[in-house]
Write an enzyme that holds these catalytic residues in place. Structure first.
Site, PDB file in Angstrom:
ATOM      1  N   GLU A 103      28.638  32.414  56.623  1.00 41.68           N
ATOM      2  CA  GLU A 103      27.446  33.285  56.749  1.00 41.68           C
ATOM      3  C   GLU A 103      27.601  34.528  55.865  1.00 41.68           C
ATOM      4  O   GLU A 103      26.645  34.980  55.232  1.00 41.68           O
ATOM      5  CB  GLU A 103      27.241  33.676  58.218  1.00 41.68           C
ATOM      6  CG  GLU A 103      26.809  32.467  59.059  1.00 41.68           C
ATOM      7  CD  GLU A 103      26.648  32.805  60.520  1.00 41.68           C
ATOM      8  OE1 GLU A 103      27.656  33.166  61.145  1.00 41.68           O
ATOM      9  OE2 GLU A 103      25.518  32.737  61.031  1.00 41.68           O
ATOM     10  N   GLU A 123      30.038  26.393  64.434  1.00 38.58           N
ATOM     11  CA  GLU A 123      29.831  27.124  65.692  1.00 38.58           C
ATOM     12  C   GLU A 123      29.457  26.202  66.848  1.00 38.58           C
ATOM     13  O   GLU A 123      29.840  26.443  67.996  1.00 38.58           O
ATOM     14  CB  GLU A 123      28.725  28.171  65.523  1.00 38.58           C
ATOM     15  CG  GLU A 123      29.132  29.400  64.724  1.00 38.58           C
ATOM     16  CD  GLU A 123      28.963  29.247  63.221  1.00 38.58           C
ATOM     17  OE1 GLU A 123      28.840  28.106  62.737  1.00 38.58           O
ATOM     18  OE2 GLU A 123      28.947  30.275  62.523  1.00 38.58           O
TER      19      GLU A 123
HETATM   20  C1  LIG Z   1      26.495  38.004  70.578  1.00 41.31           C
HETATM   21  C2  LIG Z   1      26.725  38.009  69.111  1.00 41.31           C
HETATM   22  C3  LIG Z   1      28.136  37.691  68.738  1.00 41.31           C
HETATM   23  C4  LIG Z   1      28.217  37.374  67.307  1.00 41.31           C
HETATM   24  C5  LIG Z   1      29.317  36.446  67.064  1.00 41.31           C
HETATM   25  C6  LIG Z   1      29.242  35.925  65.672  1.00 41.31           C
HETATM   26  C7  LIG Z   1      29.606  34.537  65.661  1.00 41.31           C
HETATM   27  C8  LIG Z   1      30.047  33.961  64.574  1.00 41.31           C
HETATM   28  C9  LIG Z   1      30.283  32.572  64.622  1.00 41.31           C
HETATM   29  C10 LIG Z   1      31.670  32.179  64.195  1.00 41.31           C
HETATM   30  O1  LIG Z   1      32.113  32.462  63.137  1.00 41.31           O
HETATM   31  S1  LIG Z   1      32.514  31.331  65.343  1.00 41.31           S
HETATM   32  C11 LIG Z   1      33.970  30.830  64.465  1.00 41.31           C
HETATM   33  C12 LIG Z   1      33.659  29.739  63.519  1.00 41.31           C
HETATM   34  N1  LIG Z   1      34.849  29.284  62.879  1.00 41.31           N
HETATM   35  C13 LIG Z   1      35.501  28.197  63.248  1.00 41.31           C
HETATM   36  O2  LIG Z   1      35.129  27.501  64.140  1.00 41.31           O
HETATM   37  C14 LIG Z   1      36.755  27.887  62.487  1.00 41.31           C
HETATM   38  C15 LIG Z   1      37.886  27.664  63.414  1.00 41.31           C
HETATM   39  N2  LIG Z   1      39.109  27.411  62.704  1.00 41.31           N
HETATM   40  C16 LIG Z   1      39.402  26.242  62.130  1.00 41.31           C
HETATM   41  O3  LIG Z   1      38.643  25.315  62.086  1.00 41.31           O
HETATM   42  C17 LIG Z   1      40.775  26.108  61.554  1.00 41.31           C
HETATM   43  O4  LIG Z   1      41.596  27.023  62.184  1.00 41.31           O
HETATM   44  C18 LIG Z   1      40.843  26.330  60.034  1.00 41.31           C
HETATM   45  C19 LIG Z   1      40.224  27.651  59.623  1.00 41.31           C
HETATM   46  C20 LIG Z   1      40.158  25.168  59.300  1.00 41.31           C
HETATM   47  C21 LIG Z   1      42.354  26.340  59.606  1.00 41.31           C
HETATM   48  O5  LIG Z   1      42.957  25.153  60.065  1.00 41.31           O
HETATM   49  P1  LIG Z   1      44.554  25.015  60.069  1.00 41.31           P
HETATM   50  O6  LIG Z   1      44.841  23.633  60.545  1.00 41.31           O
HETATM   51  O7  LIG Z   1      45.090  25.442  58.779  1.00 41.31           O
HETATM   52  O8  LIG Z   1      45.086  26.076  61.110  1.00 41.31           O
HETATM   53  P2  LIG Z   1      44.876  26.144  62.678  1.00 41.31           P
HETATM   54  O9  LIG Z   1      46.113  25.655  63.325  1.00 41.31           O
HETATM   55  O10 LIG Z   1      43.621  25.516  63.085  1.00 41.31           O
HETATM   56  O11 LIG Z   1      44.725  27.700  62.905  1.00 41.31           O
HETATM   57  C22 LIG Z   1      45.800  28.596  62.642  1.00 41.31           C
HETATM   58  C23 LIG Z   1      45.750  29.719  63.659  1.00 41.31           C
HETATM   59  O12 LIG Z   1      44.578  30.474  63.435  1.00 41.31           O
HETATM   60  C24 LIG Z   1      43.821  30.586  64.628  1.00 41.31           C
HETATM   61  N3  LIG Z   1      42.399  30.605  64.269  1.00 41.31           N
HETATM   62  C25 LIG Z   1      41.758  29.779  63.448  1.00 41.31           C
HETATM   63  N4  LIG Z   1      40.476  30.146  63.317  1.00 41.31           N
HETATM   64  C26 LIG Z   1      40.318  31.232  64.086  1.00 41.31           C
HETATM   65  C27 LIG Z   1      39.210  32.075  64.366  1.00 41.31           C
HETATM   66  N5  LIG Z   1      37.997  31.858  63.814  1.00 41.31           N
HETATM   67  N6  LIG Z   1      39.381  33.091  65.198  1.00 41.31           N
HETATM   68  C28 LIG Z   1      40.603  33.350  65.759  1.00 41.31           C
HETATM   69  N7  LIG Z   1      41.702  32.571  65.531  1.00 41.31           N
HETATM   70  C29 LIG Z   1      41.540  31.542  64.699  1.00 41.31           C
HETATM   71  C30 LIG Z   1      44.183  29.329  65.407  1.00 41.31           C
HETATM   72  O13 LIG Z   1      43.926  29.511  66.765  1.00 41.31           O
HETATM   73  C31 LIG Z   1      45.660  29.195  65.081  1.00 41.31           C
HETATM   74  O14 LIG Z   1      46.370  30.094  65.879  1.00 41.31           O
HETATM   75  P3  LIG Z   1      47.136  29.601  67.185  1.00 41.31           P
HETATM   76  O15 LIG Z   1      47.904  30.782  67.608  1.00 41.31           O
HETATM   77  O16 LIG Z   1      47.963  28.411  66.763  1.00 41.31           O
HETATM   78  O17 LIG Z   1      46.085  29.211  68.180  1.00 41.31           O
END
Ligand SMILES: CCCCCC/C=C/CC(=O)SCCNC(=O)CCNC(=O)[C@H](O)C(C)(C)COP(=O)(O)OP(=O)(O)OC[C@H]1O[C@@H](n2cnc3c(N)ncnc32)[C@H](O)[C@@H]1OP(=O)(O)O
Length: 719
Positions: A103, A123
């Site tokens: 976005e 999302e």
């Molecule tokens: C009321 C209004 C509110 C407004 C809110 C606005 C909303 C916005 C919408 C969004 O953006 S929601 C988030 C959308 N994003 C995702 O769904 C992406 C999620 N992540 C992934 O798919 C994967 O992590 C990746 C980016 C493709 C990377 O994959 P990879 O296999 O390399 O690593 P992982 O093991 O998955 O992740 C590593 C580590 O990072 C943490 N993590 C990943 N993404 C996020 C995130 N978006 N926020 C916080 N943490 C994240 C993940 O949990 C891993 O950490 P952990 O300690 O092992 O759990």
């Protein structure tokens, strides 16, 4: 945070810094606001590039922040400020641009992506919609049908597809930031009006109503009760039919409902649970971060029935060399044909060459002498498996890991038949093994941490949700399934029908109710197990005593159907009838209903009215109760392990988070109270007796699920 540098004299370079995925935390958002302001107010800066550190643009909003009071600058005005800037802003996309990350990029005037980048609005899989303008900008940029597809499925697209769809302007194989800086210099001074997506009209689409109706119907069917996909369609409809500002208002309203919903909580819990299970630990204290896996280059599969074939495909698709062994020539030839077909179809779907040469077929177990790991997948018979393990121990090079794909047999007993029990673990795949996401890695008391680490790593390589569990009858998944199925049988005895039970479970969100599922997997499977357990008694005894076996209530209904040759879909008859053996459409069967009536009469049972709530409470709470026993026994390390197993392998609806998360949502005290209620009504059913862990958790104030681990440790130390 975000770092600011001036490069090539007149380009402001903003780098998002928030490892590991540069999620848009409050600090990062503040950093973007500040650095954009700085770049725009610097007269020496002609254009701006936004990138992320460590080869990843941005993984979206920081999901961890959702459950706290969100502070810091909101995303929407931040993105608007970028879009309305009077200097070109270019997003340099490496790694991932997901959710809020994409976005943000859509608010930029141009997008340059590395060829290996992935983009998407996932999302929906977190129970949300792209509510920082994504649901309004993407349809304006790529058209309604393509935007609907991306937003309602949450799928990630490759850079090549993103270019084809028009999401990005350029794809590079080289340094993305350098390419973006060069591009930013080339567009400095150009009019930006055509580049502001929010000002575009949505591309015209003929028969808009029909399109939305069709998509909504499809989404409702596949969502199985999930609300986010429906809200996503509604938001895109707003983009297609309303001016931008009104569309944004609709996006906001829809998001407000989703954001606080139980489904969003459940889906976000699943996201973190799937990652948490990779950090496995064993009761011995061995853990994922202190146990080094062995390298596996060459593997073998013994036994090429349905499971062995799927496992061979899953291994070959990860790039391993596989020796596939089947002693009977005819079966070996059939398996070779089937495996080649699966590999070819899989490769076609992924646009790669099939790994046909990666599999060597043999009738001789000696062929596995030099492999690093063997997965035994012969018939589920302890004597046969023992023999295979003894042969493998004699044939394999020292240090080869011996894995069994048993679904219920004692892994430790098999290990004890080998000279090196520390090298033995269970790798319990689910059919079809090359498709199903779940893998239970079963450790016995003598399995070495290295063996567990190796199996877990191999599972991850195969793309499986791999969960390490202790060794017990049925492990985690099948152990919990037993009381669930038994309750369903008891409900039939008391007056329910297969249709009623299945409908209640399918409305809850399972893809199939227990009886349709049982018809699909074959009634003879459970019959064989019950026979092995000495539970099946031939004859026509009647009354209550005929339904008490080994001191507990028993329903012989499944056995009686099997005695009639009704094994489910494969015989065309089971709990339902089918047009012909092998066909899949379950139909009401009058025979079954008269049979149930006669059975109740024979046993003096009076049918009563049973509602959906009772079906759910008895089937699901019995299953959940077993989950608490499993936690208490230390067979699963935490509730996340159980929930990942149920969501990935047993059809538990993801938007309900898994059985233990569901119990937490319902309230532990309520689950306990209902179990006590049913236990009083059915004292001869031990699985309705509430687990002592459940009682102790309730007594300690029903801590939230993320505190159960601590609570369990404390409760155990008090025993
Ligand atoms: C009321 C209004 C509110 C407004 C809110 C606005 C909303 C916005 C919408 C969004 O953006 S929601 C988030 C959308 N994003 C995702 O769904 C992406 C999620 N992540 C992934 O798919 C994967 O992590 C990746 C980016 C493709 C990377 O994959 P990879 O296999 O390399 O690593 P992982 O093991 O998955 O992740 C590593 C580590 O990072 C943490 N993590 C990943 N993404 C996020 C995130 N978006 N926020 C916080 N943490 C994240 C993940 O949990 C891993 O950490 P952990 O300690 O092992 O759990």
């Amino acid at each position: 945070m975000a770092e600011y540098n001036r490069v090539s004299e007149c380009v402001g370079l903003i780098t998002l810094r928030n490892p590991p995925v540069n999620a848009l935390s409050a600090a990062v958002r503040q950093g973007i606001v500040d650095t954009v302001q700085r770049a725009l107010s610097d007269p020496n800066v002609k254009s701006v590039v936004i990138c992320g550190q460590n080869g990843i643009f941005c993984g979206g909003a920081d999901i961890k922040e959702f459950r706290s009071n969100m502070t810091g600058p909101p995303l929407i005005p931040m993105i608007h400020a970028i879009e309305s800037a009077n200097k070109p802003v270019v997003a340099a996309i490496e790694g991932s641009a997901l959710g809020g990350g994409l976005e943000l990029a859509l608010g930029c005037h141009y997008r340059i992506a590395h060829s290996k980048a992935r983009l998407g609005l996932p999302e929906v899989s977190l129970g949300l919609l792209p509510a920082a303008g994504g649901s309004q900008r993407l349809p304006r940029l790529i058209g309604v049908p393509a935007a609907l597809n991306l937003i309602t499925t949450g799928r990630h697209v490759t850079a090549a597809e993103a270019l084809q769809l028009g999401i990005v302007d350029q794809v590079t194989d080289h340094n993305t930031v350098a390419a973006a800086v060069k591009f930013a210099l080339s567009v400095a001074g150009r009019s930006l009006d055509p580049r502001r997506i929010s000002t575009h009209p949505c591309p015209q689409q003929p028969d808009l109503d029909a399109l939305f109706e069709e998509v909504m119907q499809k989404v409702r069917q596949s969502a199985r009760g999930a609300i986010a996909p429906i809200a996503c369609v509604q938001a895109v409809r707003a983009a297609a039919t309303l001016p931008y500002a009104q569309g944004m208002e609709r996006e906001r309203e829809l998001m407000a409902t989703l954001f606080t919903s139980g489904q969003a909580r459940a889906l976000q819990y699943c996201f973190f649970a799937e990652r948490a299970v990779g950090r496995w630990r064993m009761p011995s204290g061995a853990r994922w971060d202190t146990s080094k896996p062995r390298p596996v280059h060459k593997a073998a599969v013994i036994g090429l029935g349905t499971m062995g074939r799927g496992i061979t495909v899953a291994l070959a698709q990860t790039g391993l060399s596989v020796i596939a062994v089947e002693t009977q020539e005819k079966q070996l030839m059939e398996a070779k044909q089937a495996i080649s077909g699966m590999l070819e179809r899989g490769a076609k779907g992924r646009g790669v060459a099939p790994a046909l040469d990666g599999v060597i077929y043999s009738q001789n177990i000696q062929a596995v002498a030099d492999v690093d790991l063997v997965i035994e997948a012969v018939f589920e018979d302890i004597a046969l498996k023992t023999k295979v393990f003894q042969q493998l121990s004699a044939v394999c090079k020292p240090g080869t890991l011996l894995c069994t794909n048993t679904s219920a047999l004692d892994v430790d007993q098999l290990a004890s038949e080998t000279p090196n029990p520390e090298l033995v673990v269970g790798m319990h795949f689910f059919a079809p093994a090359h498709v199903m996401k779940l893998l239970e890695v079963v450790y016995g008391p003598r399995s070495s941490p290295q063996a567990v680490a190796t199996a877990m790593q191999l599972g991850k390589k195969m793309g499986k949700a791999s969960v390490a569990v202790g060794n017990c009858r049925g492990f985690v998944g099948n152990r919990m399934l037993k009381p669930y199925i038994e309750e369903a049988f008891f409900l039939l005895e008391e007056g329910a029908t297969p249709e009623l039970v299945d409908q209640a479970l399918e409305e809850f969100g399972f893809p199939m109710g227990v009886f349709r599922m049982s018809d699909l997997s074959g009634l003879d499977v459970g019959w064989r197990v019950r026979k092995g357990d000495g539970l099946v008694e031939p004859g026509t005894a009647s009354g209550r005593s005929a339904r008490i076996r080994q001191g507990r209530r028993y329903s012989p209904l499944g056995d009686l159907l099997c005695e009639e040759g009704r094994f489910g879909q494969k015989t065309g008859r089971g709990w339902y009838q089918y047009d012909k053996p092998g066909s899949r459409v379950a139909r009401f069967d009058p025979w079954l209903h008269s049979f149930l009536g006669a059975y109740r009469a024979q046993h003096g049972l009076v049918a009563r009215r049973i509602d959906h709530q009772e079906v759910l409470e008895r089937c699901l709470y019995a299953l959940i109760n077993e989950g608490f026993h499993i936690l208490d026994d230390g067979i699963a390390a935490g509730p996340e392990d159980i929930d990942v197993i149920y969501v990935s392998g047993y059809g538990w609806p993801r938007h309900r988070g898994g059985p233990m998360f569901y119990a937490n949502m319902v309230g532990l005290a309520k689950v306990l109270e209902r179990l006590e209620h049913y236990q009083q009504l059915h004292p001869e059913v031990p699985h309705l007796q509430p687990s002592s862990l459940l009682r102790r958790l309730v007594a300690s104030g029903s801590p939230p699920i993320h505190k159960w681990g601590e609570a369990i440790k404390k409760l155990h130390s008090q025993l």
